[in-house]
Scaffold this motif. Sequence first.
Motif, short mmCIF file in Angstrom:
data_model
loop_
_atom_site.label_atom_id
_atom_site.label_comp_id
_atom_site.label_asym_id
_atom_site.label_seq_id
_atom_site.Cartn_x
_atom_site.Cartn_y
_atom_site.Cartn_z
N PRO A 88 -0.28 9.85 2.47
CA PRO A 88 -0.66 8.46 2.83
C PRO A 88 -0.79 7.99 4.43
N LEU A 89 0.15 8.84 4.99
CA LEU A 89 0.05 8.56 6.46
C LEU A 89 -1.15 9.19 7.31
N GLN B 114 3.35 -0.93 3.32
CA GLN B 114 2.76 -2.38 4.00
C GLN B 114 2.58 -3.12 2.94
N ARG B 115 2.75 -4.62 3.26
CA ARG B 115 2.12 -5.55 2.45
C ARG B 115 0.58 -5.51 2.53
N LEU C 183 3.85 -7.83 8.33
CA LEU C 183 3.44 -7.35 7.13
C LEU C 183 3.42 -5.92 7.07
N GLN C 184 3.48 -5.24 8.26
CA GLN C 184 3.42 -4.02 8.06
C GLN C 184 4.87 -3.28 8.18
N GLY C 185 6.01 -4.01 8.55
CA GLY C 185 7.32 -3.42 8.44
C GLY C 185 7.61 -3.19 10.02
N ASP D 110 -3.57 -1.24 10.06
CA ASP D 110 -2.50 -0.64 9.03
C ASP D 110 -2.28 0.77 9.22
N ALA E 78 1.34 2.29 10.42
CA ALA E 78 2.11 3.11 9.52
C ALA E 78 2.58 4.42 10.23
N THR F 268 -3.28 -7.04 2.16
CA THR F 268 -3.56 -8.22 2.98
C THR F 268 -5.10 -8.35 2.48
N ASN G 289 0.62 -1.09 -0.02
CA ASN G 289 0.04 -0.06 0.16
C ASN G 289 0.81 1.41 0.08
N ALA G 290 0.40 2.36 0.03
CA ALA G 290 0.92 3.92 -0.05
C ALA G 290 1.87 3.65 1.04
N ASN G 291 1.81 3.15 2.11
CA ASN G 291 2.47 3.27 3.13
C ASN G 291 3.70 2.13 3.17
#
Lengths: 1007, 415
Positions: free
Chosen positions: B389-390, A940-941, B140-142, B87, B91, A943, A936-938
């Motif tokens: 995006p944030l 992140q994978r 998955l979010q890092g 998510d 982020a 889902t 996504n734009a941040n």
Amino acid sequence: MGMSTRLATGGRLLNRARAVEFNFNGKRLTGYEGDTLASALLANNQVLVGRSFKYHRPRGIVASGAEEPNALVNLGKGGRFEPNQRATTTELFEGLSATSQNHWPSLEYDVGVLNNYVARLLPAGFYYKTFMAPRAAWKHVFEPIIRQSAGLGKAPKDRDADRYEHFHAHVDILIVGGGIAGLQAARTAAASGARVLLVEQTANWGGRAPADGSVVDGIAAEEWITKAVEDLEKMDNVHLRTRCMGAGVYDHGYALAYERVADHLPANGQPRHRLWRIRARQIVTATGAIERPLSFAGNDIPGVMLASAVRDYVANFGVSPGDRTVVVTNNDDAYRTAIALKEAGLDVPAILDARPEATGPLARRARDLGIRVEPGKGIAKVIGGKRVTSVKICAQSGEGAALEEIPCEAVAMSGGWSPVVHLWSHCGGKLTWDETNAHFRPDPDRAPTNQDGEGFVKTAGAASGEVSTANCLKDADAAGRAAAKAAGFKPEPGDAATAEAEEVQPMLPVWVMPQGAGIAKRMKMWLDYQNDVKVSDVQLAAREGFESVEHAKRYTTLGMATDQGKLSNINGLAVLSQSLNSEIPKVGTTTFRPPYTPISMGSIGGEARGELFQPVRQTPIHDWHQANGAYFEPVGHWRRPYCYRRDGESTEQAVQREVKNTRQALGLLDASTLGKIIVRGPDAGRFLDMLYTNMMSNLAVGKCRYGLMCSENGFLIDDGVVARLDDDTWLCHTTTGGADRIHGWMEDWLQCEWWDWQVYTANVTEQFAQIAVVGPNARKLLEKLGGMDVSKEALPFMQWADGTIGGFSTRVFRISFSGELSYEIAVPAGQGRAFWDALVAGGEEFGLMAYGTECLHILRAEKGFIMIGDETDGTIIPQDLGLDWAISKKKDDYLGKRAQARSHMTDPNRWKLVGLETLDGAVIPDGAYAVGEGRNANGQRNTIGRITSSYYSPTLDRGIAMGLVDHGPNRMGEVIEFPTLGAGSQPIRARIVDPVFYDKAGEKQNV
Amino acid sequence: MKRYSAFAIAREAARYHTGWERAWRSPEPKTHYDVIIIGAGGHGLATAYYLGKNHGIRNVAIIEKGWLGGGNTGRNTTIIRSNYLQDPSAAIYEKSRSLYETLSQDLNYNIMFSPRGLIMLAQTHHEVRGYQRTAYANALQGVKTEFISPARVKQLVPIMDISGPRYPVLGGLYQARGGTARHDAVAWGYARACSDMGMDVLQKTEVTAVRSEGGTVTGVETSRGIIGCKKLSIVVAGHSGHVAEMAGFRLPIESVALQALVSEPIKPCMDVVVMANTVHGYMSQSDKGEMVIGGGTDGYNNYTQRGSFHHIEETVRALIETFPMISRLKMLRQWGGIVDITGDRSPILSKTPLGNCFINAGWGTGGFKAIPGSGWAMAELVAKGEPGPLAAAFGLDRFREGRFIDESVAAGVAH
């Protein structure tokens, strides 16, 4: 060292007939009953008692009460060890063991004192300006060093050996402080008939008056105090407590007091501390005043003490602070110390009075005693390392050129007095600056206000800012009178105690000594002894723009030590206001926060520890569970059996056995914790139609219906079976965790929104035991026990009936959360265990086994039934779970309906419930996410779904899961990937399937 | 601005530290700014800082009713973490945490970011599942987190009783690079950097009205006169409802007091931050040695920044169960701060019904950790007029659309 400095006479609080042995840093020392640890240490000539926080400078006892910043010790051992205990408020007891703090290797030789030698490199806030490179060094080098050198006392290691308790008191008037003002206020208030609670933080009544030599009603203060206490003790409406400190004042007359019941009698079986939670109509704070230090170079060297403390040690404890004590002051009161010292046979080489003249009666008396009085003088510098050896004196008006050096062992200083305004201020009482006495005192026009907007705190005596005995008594009488009146009583025209007016020479505010001291001197003038904040630090803060008093405090750490600025704050903000060319009242004070002095965490926790930490709720069948290998899990305050482990079985094996047995033979579940709420009244049906998404008003008497409840935001919050008991009455089953919450939810709506609806609710969860008899043999067992007809014809699926089974009066629900033939049977709680035992005994031949919550979960997951808290998490609407069938289309409204029409709720891209089968039969980890393409734009994978429940199914011998998947129901048969955690771990592949894994047609439960 | 360093300290020491300059200027207000930010707390100052640093907008005033950093920035328990479930939260909090890593160097002000590790205890099976789910999501979010065993918890926090009779520890969600920072220093560091960029930090300046023309903001009325602006950003945690009302709109926010306390300082005994949501309490040890303790919010709406006692009791009771040794420590001080709670307990970074007026609010009990990330995202929103995006998910419209970002799902309520 080792030499006794106990005076041959004096010491009004001592019992010289009883010597008390104690231990300090391994040395065996002796004091007397009545000593504090501080007075006993001084009596043993132990002047050095600790090290300061930042520079590790030697520290001696400064004060004689709660304001002491230096004399903090590690007290006791093992389960009775306590760090940071004030020696000045620790009563001496036999066997007391204390060690000094914040040094290595020893109090006398502390390596940390290196900080002192580089103190110039460590001004206020230096740590904000450095330690930034290299980046990793902060965590690995600088921070550990800073942490280790800070911190004062040692961390306790053992579990607390003491117990604590809470008291609740409701009184008309709480009076805090048992000095002459508190006693007088209590006398006046009690005479009105009001219920009075008078608390005093020390072990002794009377406060400062006896040591000050006050005369009340023509007799010595001590005599008057004894009589006043005796009189009060005789009154039924008065309750007196010593060793009980007013700790905090909160909204609406709520106050906290902290009673140190057994600190002086450790391990005597009593609770150590008692926390009083008091509701008072009125509060009178008679909390006295605290003397301020003076800021001169070297004012932190051991042997420099408050003049009032020196007087206390001489008068109360018969201790000499040193053979020669130089007194330095800006007011009359310190002369009393000089006189007391002289009268005790000690030498006072000089009184340095910063005021240009010293002409009052006290000064005359001092001169008459032969004491040298030096007006207009101050201290240029104190000489000494671990003990004062001399002082250099100078003109107060100059820059500090030394005129003379006077050898001495002690310095008694007085910078004036500050009323103790803490309790007044906790709940919003405001202060006003008193120019005459250079202190903040309570502004009676801006008192803390109660629920009616009226002031509920009054002040009495020195706490009001009064300085003379006569005025203190007058003020206390007025405060007692006003409090009684405000509490609804008629105070009698009184006979308040009086004292002769004294002639006092005005004090002179002196914030820096001498006035023109240069920077080198100001860097040696301590404001906060514990945190090592000096005059120069506050001036630096002002220079750097930390102008708000809160900024200056936080930047310099002034007043942030364990005494919370009791000694340092006024001096510090005076220096700040001078630096800003502002006035003290404009600069203002920092916020006074509870508690007045630190209170033990143990007392705050009270009795609630261990098994008593929170209430344990047990079903009537709990003992059976315990006796039969139950492994419990907490569910809210309940303990429910997770499974019953047999000898040699693992938890997993036990669960699998329970599942198989229930499917194949007969299982028994204690379902008593499920919520049971009776909803009754002419509007009950209408009410339930609003509460549930389904229609409940049209449920026929004798029938059951599964229902869903949503929040106003549309999210599913609870589910359960509703049974209609009669025309006006419904029984709502909730989840175990939901029982109290849903009952509260119902009442919220009934009391706040639909208050005119005729509905009553009653939570009867604990009134009934409920037992699920589950499995192919369920009917056989009930028929064997005998009684009511439980055949399919007489009691079909989703109906209920009252009747007897095995002689027990029961209500039987034909409902199933397992997919098996199932009866949930409620009996009065008192019959629960007996009925369970009857079922267990009768069921043996049918292969009956009890099962726990994990088996329950697997049974329901195999059937694709959702579980609140698993499939739901507060973000899920019924439509996500394929439960549209349970949402009535006929109703105009229900809670959540409008929310469910919002655009995001009707978005076709919402993830929907499906079943998932791993390709290899493995169990997917609970909570795993399925990944889609890209990020996504941040970053992140992306889902596309997640697991909501995942189990090994013993019935199917494979992993089964439920999950929410993007367009899931439209993607049956597709395989999606769930990455797993850990380096090199492979994703798990699973196929999207129907969520009902077992008996899709529902044939087994409806037999 | 003179740079801070060990050398600067040594140089100043030679002249008794008389040469240090002001950390921030104390200017008179100009008549007009490109951007006015109401609220010189951490979030407001960070917004200004990144407006200047990332977007070149430096004609900025940060207006503060009291003293800078005096609201929740100076009252929180200084916890920094990014182990959020959803998510959008993960982020912005991870962005924030990563900015904290280098903030001392960026600002030339030691904010003492201490990535000492943070554990959220799982004490029920339900919590175990919730935190395992968070660990999967974080991967998955890092966001680097892991679910750890009770034995590992005990190893990291030896003073903890992991086998307590009521709620034994079943595991924990561990974020090794979570930790704490010195809260005041964050505000001071940003203020100094903003001032250095030519921005005006106007303390003791109360905004009394928001001025607009044709549905677009034109300035504010203050206790120091009218100040014009092209754009306005409202960043006033604890008073968001008040100031939004001045700008003519309402917020889905309730303001309640959050309680905190510290013990007296003791020698280091706990290196990591521990949060225990089942029993409601969290604790860390400050560099001064105090045990810094937080708990729940009061059960009623309130604007007084005062302590109440019932939550203190509940929290201390919970932590004595978890850390029996604290029973013999003493509570030094308790205090309260006012937190703005939204319906989904997630923040609002949004455009508003008033043109060129933006709002940053609703961080609830967890705003401190978000300061750099929030400032970063807010600066982008203010500079461009549209969220990047944030911030995109945190608009006010989500309440109308039902697009909530609910973190109570796995994390409980405490921060």
